[in-house]
Design a protein around this motif. Structure first.
Motif, PDB file in Angstrom:
ATOM      1  N   ASN A  65      22.335  24.474  81.382  1.00 48.23           N
ATOM      2  CA  ASN A  65      21.006  25.071  81.162  1.00 48.23           C
ATOM      3  C   ASN A  65      20.602  26.051  82.247  1.00 48.23           C
ATOM      4  OD1 ASN A  65      20.641  23.564  78.781  1.00 48.23           O
ATOM      5  ND2 ASN A  65      19.854  21.845  79.946  1.00 48.23           N
ATOM      6  N   THR A  66      21.558  26.831  82.732  1.00 48.96           N
ATOM      7  CA  THR A  66      21.245  27.854  83.719  1.00 48.96           C
ATOM      8  C   THR A  66      21.632  29.220  83.168  1.00 48.96           C
ATOM      9  OG1 THR A  66      23.411  27.722  84.797  1.00 48.96           O
ATOM     10  CG2 THR A  66      21.675  26.258  85.634  1.00 48.96           C
ATOM     11  N   ILE A  67      21.103  30.268  83.801  1.00 50.05           N
ATOM     12  CA  ILE A  67      21.459  31.639  83.455  1.00 50.05           C
ATOM     13  C   ILE A  67      21.813  32.365  84.748  1.00 50.05           C
ATOM     14  CG2 ILE A  67      20.034  31.688  81.369  1.00 50.05           C
ATOM     15  CD1 ILE A  67      17.946  33.283  82.953  1.00 50.05           C
ATOM     16  N   THR A  68      22.480  33.506  84.617  1.00 51.23           N
ATOM     17  CA  THR A  68      22.867  34.273  85.802  1.00 51.23           C
ATOM     18  C   THR A  68      21.659  35.012  86.367  1.00 51.23           C
ATOM     19  OG1 THR A  68      23.392  36.271  84.563  1.00 51.23           O
ATOM     20  CG2 THR A  68      25.175  34.630  84.846  1.00 51.23           C
ATOM     21  N   LEU A  69      21.778  35.431  87.622  1.00 50.41           N
ATOM     22  CA  LEU A  69      20.727  36.229  88.244  1.00 50.41           C
ATOM     23  C   LEU A  69      20.520  37.515  87.455  1.00 50.41           C
ATOM     24  CD1 LEU A  69      18.710  36.930  90.444  1.00 50.41           C
ATOM     25  CD2 LEU A  69      20.626  37.751  91.831  1.00 50.41           C
ATOM     26  N   GLN A  70      21.590  38.155  87.018  1.00 52.72           N
ATOM     27  CA  GLN A  70      21.456  39.397  86.248  1.00 52.72           C
ATOM     28  C   GLN A  70      20.664  39.164  84.967  1.00 52.72           C
ATOM     29  OE1 GLN A  70      25.123  41.424  85.264  1.00 52.72           O
ATOM     30  NE2 GLN A  70      24.101  42.763  83.803  1.00 52.72           N
ATOM     31  N   GLN A  71      20.973  38.078  84.251  1.00 47.14           N
ATOM     32  CA  GLN A  71      20.242  37.785  83.022  1.00 47.14           C
ATOM     33  C   GLN A  71      18.776  37.496  83.329  1.00 47.14           C
ATOM     34  OE1 GLN A  71      21.832  34.528  80.711  1.00 47.14           O
ATOM     35  NE2 GLN A  71      20.968  35.358  78.835  1.00 47.14           N
ATOM     36  N   ALA A  72      18.518  36.754  84.399  1.00 51.20           N
ATOM     37  CA  ALA A  72      17.138  36.456  84.786  1.00 51.20           C
ATOM     38  C   ALA A  72      16.387  37.735  85.129  1.00 51.20           C
ATOM     39  CB  ALA A  72      17.124  35.492  85.974  1.00 51.20           C
ATOM     40  N   TRP A 109      15.524  39.543  81.881  1.00 45.83           N
ATOM     41  CA  TRP A 109      14.409  38.890  81.192  1.00 45.83           C
ATOM     42  C   TRP A 109      13.090  39.153  81.911  1.00 45.83           C
ATOM     43  CZ3 TRP A 109      16.377  33.270  79.838  1.00 45.83           C
ATOM     44  CH2 TRP A 109      17.436  33.370  78.935  1.00 45.83           C
ATOM     45  N   ALA A 110      13.098  39.063  83.232  1.00 45.75           N
ATOM     46  CA  ALA A 110      11.881  39.308  84.010  1.00 45.75           C
ATOM     47  C   ALA A 110      11.424  40.753  83.845  1.00 45.75           C
ATOM     48  CB  ALA A 110      12.114  38.973  85.483  1.00 45.75           C
ATOM     49  N   ALA A 111      12.375  41.687  83.856  1.00 45.50           N
ATOM     50  CA  ALA A 111      12.026  43.102  83.672  1.00 45.50           C
ATOM     51  C   ALA A 111      11.424  43.338  82.291  1.00 45.50           C
ATOM     52  CB  ALA A 111      13.258  43.974  83.897  1.00 45.50           C
ATOM     53  N   ASN A 139       1.010  42.284  80.932  1.00 45.32           N
ATOM     54  CA  ASN A 139       1.457  41.202  81.803  1.00 45.32           C
ATOM     55  C   ASN A 139       1.258  41.584  83.266  1.00 45.32           C
ATOM     56  OD1 ASN A 139       2.323  39.715  79.599  1.00 45.32           O
ATOM     57  ND2 ASN A 139       4.333  40.641  79.632  1.00 45.32           N
ATOM     58  N   THR A 140       0.506  40.774  83.993  1.00 45.89           N
ATOM     59  CA  THR A 140       0.289  41.037  85.414  1.00 45.89           C
ATOM     60  C   THR A 140       0.961  39.986  86.291  1.00 45.89           C
ATOM     61  OG1 THR A 140      -1.793  39.811  85.376  1.00 45.89           O
ATOM     62  CG2 THR A 140      -1.915  42.195  85.026  1.00 45.89           C
ATOM     63  N   VAL A 141       1.288  38.832  85.733  1.00 47.10           N
ATOM     64  CA  VAL A 141       1.904  37.759  86.498  1.00 47.10           C
ATOM     65  C   VAL A 141       3.422  37.933  86.465  1.00 47.10           C
ATOM     66  CG1 VAL A 141       2.275  35.267  86.593  1.00 47.10           C
ATOM     67  CG2 VAL A 141       0.015  36.169  86.080  1.00 47.10           C
ATOM     68  N   LYS A 142       4.038  37.824  87.642  1.00 47.99           N
ATOM     69  CA  LYS A 142       5.488  37.936  87.749  1.00 47.99           C
ATOM     70  C   LYS A 142       6.163  36.575  87.701  1.00 47.99           C
ATOM     71  CE  LYS A 142       5.368  42.171  90.423  1.00 47.99           C
ATOM     72  NZ  LYS A 142       5.868  42.867  91.594  1.00 47.99           N
ATOM     73  N   ALA A 143       5.477  35.549  88.150  1.00 48.36           N
ATOM     74  CA  ALA A 143       6.050  34.212  88.234  1.00 48.36           C
ATOM     75  C   ALA A 143       4.932  33.205  88.421  1.00 48.36           C
ATOM     76  CB  ALA A 143       7.021  34.145  89.412  1.00 48.36           C
ATOM     77  N   ASP A 161       7.263  35.082  96.543  1.00 49.14           N
ATOM     78  CA  ASP A 161       8.340  35.272  97.510  1.00 49.14           C
ATOM     79  C   ASP A 161       8.733  36.741  97.411  1.00 49.14           C
ATOM     80  OD1 ASP A 161      10.639  35.482  99.013  1.00 49.14           O
ATOM     81  OD2 ASP A 161      11.781  33.994  97.843  1.00 49.14           O
ATOM     82  N   ILE A 162       8.172  37.562  98.283  1.00 46.81           N
ATOM     83  CA  ILE A 162       8.372  39.006  98.187  1.00 46.81           C
ATOM     84  C   ILE A 162       9.795  39.446  98.517  1.00 46.81           C
ATOM     85  CG2 ILE A 162       5.940  39.538  98.580  1.00 46.81           C
ATOM     86  CD1 ILE A 162       6.720  40.290 101.470  1.00 46.81           C
ATOM     87  N   ASN A 163      10.633  38.529  99.013  1.00 50.55           N
ATOM     88  CA  ASN A 163      12.020  38.841  99.311  1.00 50.55           C
ATOM     89  C   ASN A 163      12.975  38.419  98.208  1.00 50.55           C
ATOM     90  OD1 ASN A 163      11.513  39.950 101.951  1.00 50.55           O
ATOM     91  ND2 ASN A 163      11.050  37.855 102.577  1.00 50.55           N
ATOM     92  N   SER A 164      12.463  37.815  97.144  1.00 47.00           N
ATOM     93  CA  SER A 164      13.298  37.349  96.039  1.00 47.00           C
ATOM     94  C   SER A 164      13.874  38.524  95.259  1.00 47.00           C
ATOM     95  CB  SER A 164      12.473  36.482  95.090  1.00 47.00           C
ATOM     96  OG  SER A 164      13.202  36.204  93.914  1.00 47.00           O
ATOM     97  N   PRO A 165      15.162  38.442  94.836  1.00 47.25           N
ATOM     98  CA  PRO A 165      15.721  39.508  94.015  1.00 47.25           C
ATOM     99  C   PRO A 165      15.060  39.588  92.642  1.00 47.25           C
ATOM    100  CG  PRO A 165      17.287  37.700  94.204  1.00 47.25           C
ATOM    101  CD  PRO A 165      16.137  37.391  95.112  1.00 47.25           C
ATOM    102  N   LEU A 166      14.341  38.542  92.217  1.00 52.19           N
ATOM    103  CA  LEU A 166      13.593  38.620  90.969  1.00 52.19           C
ATOM    104  C   LEU A 166      12.228  39.256  91.158  1.00 52.19           C
ATOM    105  CD1 LEU A 166      14.459  35.176  89.374  1.00 52.19           C
ATOM    106  CD2 LEU A 166      15.170  37.432  88.589  1.00 52.19           C
ATOM    107  N   PHE A 167      11.678  39.203  92.363  1.00 47.56           N
ATOM    108  CA  PHE A 167      10.390  39.818  92.636  1.00 47.56           C
ATOM    109  C   PHE A 167      10.516  41.336  92.755  1.00 47.56           C
ATOM    110  CE2 PHE A 167       7.109  41.460  95.483  1.00 47.56           C
ATOM    111  CZ  PHE A 167       5.963  40.938  94.915  1.00 47.56           C
ATOM    112  N   ASN A 168      11.588  41.798  93.353  1.00 50.36           N
ATOM    113  CA  ASN A 168      11.745  43.214  93.693  1.00 50.36           C
ATOM    114  C   ASN A 168      12.469  44.024  92.619  1.00 50.36           C
ATOM    115  OD1 ASN A 168      10.535  43.187  96.340  1.00 50.36           O
ATOM    116  ND2 ASN A 168      12.214  41.849  96.893  1.00 50.36           N
ATOM    117  N   LEU A 169      12.090  43.851  91.366  1.00 52.22           N
ATOM    118  CA  LEU A 169      12.667  44.641  90.296  1.00 52.22           C
ATOM    119  C   LEU A 169      11.979  45.980  90.202  1.00 52.22           C
ATOM    120  CD1 LEU A 169      12.904  41.946  87.499  1.00 52.22           C
ATOM    121  CD2 LEU A 169      14.755  42.811  88.918  1.00 52.22           C
ATOM    122  N   LYS A 170      12.710  46.956  89.738  1.00 51.96           N
ATOM    123  CA  LYS A 170      12.101  48.287  89.565  1.00 51.96           C
ATOM    124  C   LYS A 170      11.397  48.364  88.251  1.00 51.96           C
ATOM    125  CE  LYS A 170      15.171  50.653  92.570  1.00 51.96           C
ATOM    126  NZ  LYS A 170      16.465  50.528  92.999  1.00 51.96           N
TER     127      LYS A 170
END
Length: 104
Positions: A4-11, A14-16, A24-28, A95-104
């Motif tokens: 029940n996990t997904i890769t960082l790329q897939q996450a 989905w987040a993007a 949508n204003t909430v990131k997480a 977490d402003i350093n997360s690779p999911l937070f810093n999407l373009k």
């Protein structure tokens, strides 16, 4: 890979996709351990279901409920089965350093 996990790329994809919706204003959502543990300790809870909503202050909310082994929501205050709103939205709790937070 664990079940029940997904890769960082897939996450990130989905987040993007979620963030590309202008409403949508909430990131997480931060879910405190103690609160999640409390929900999982309710009698009959096998899983947790999350519902997204917007409160009276126009803040996006993540509402969590216990789910039984038949896939049914367990919502009955008299039996101690509650709808939990203990999540903390990001922005604010991020977490402003997360690779999911810093999407373009």
């Amino acid at each position: 890979m664990a079940k029940n996990t997904i890769t960082l790329q897939q996450a990130q994809e989905w987040a993007a996709a979620w963030r590309s919706n202008p409403n949508n204003t909430v990131k997480a959502f931060l879910i405190p351990n103690v609160d999640l543990t409390q929900l999982l300790a309710e009698e009959g809870v096998q899983d947790v279901r999350a519902y997204v909503g917007i409160d009276g202050n126009n803040e996006q909310k993540l509402m969590l409920v216990g789910v039984d082994d038949n896939g049914n929501d367990l919502i009955n205050e008299a039996k101690g089965q509650f709808i939990y709103d203990f999540t903390q939205p990001c922005p604010e709790k991020c977490d402003i350093n997360s690779p999911l937070f810093n999407l373009k």
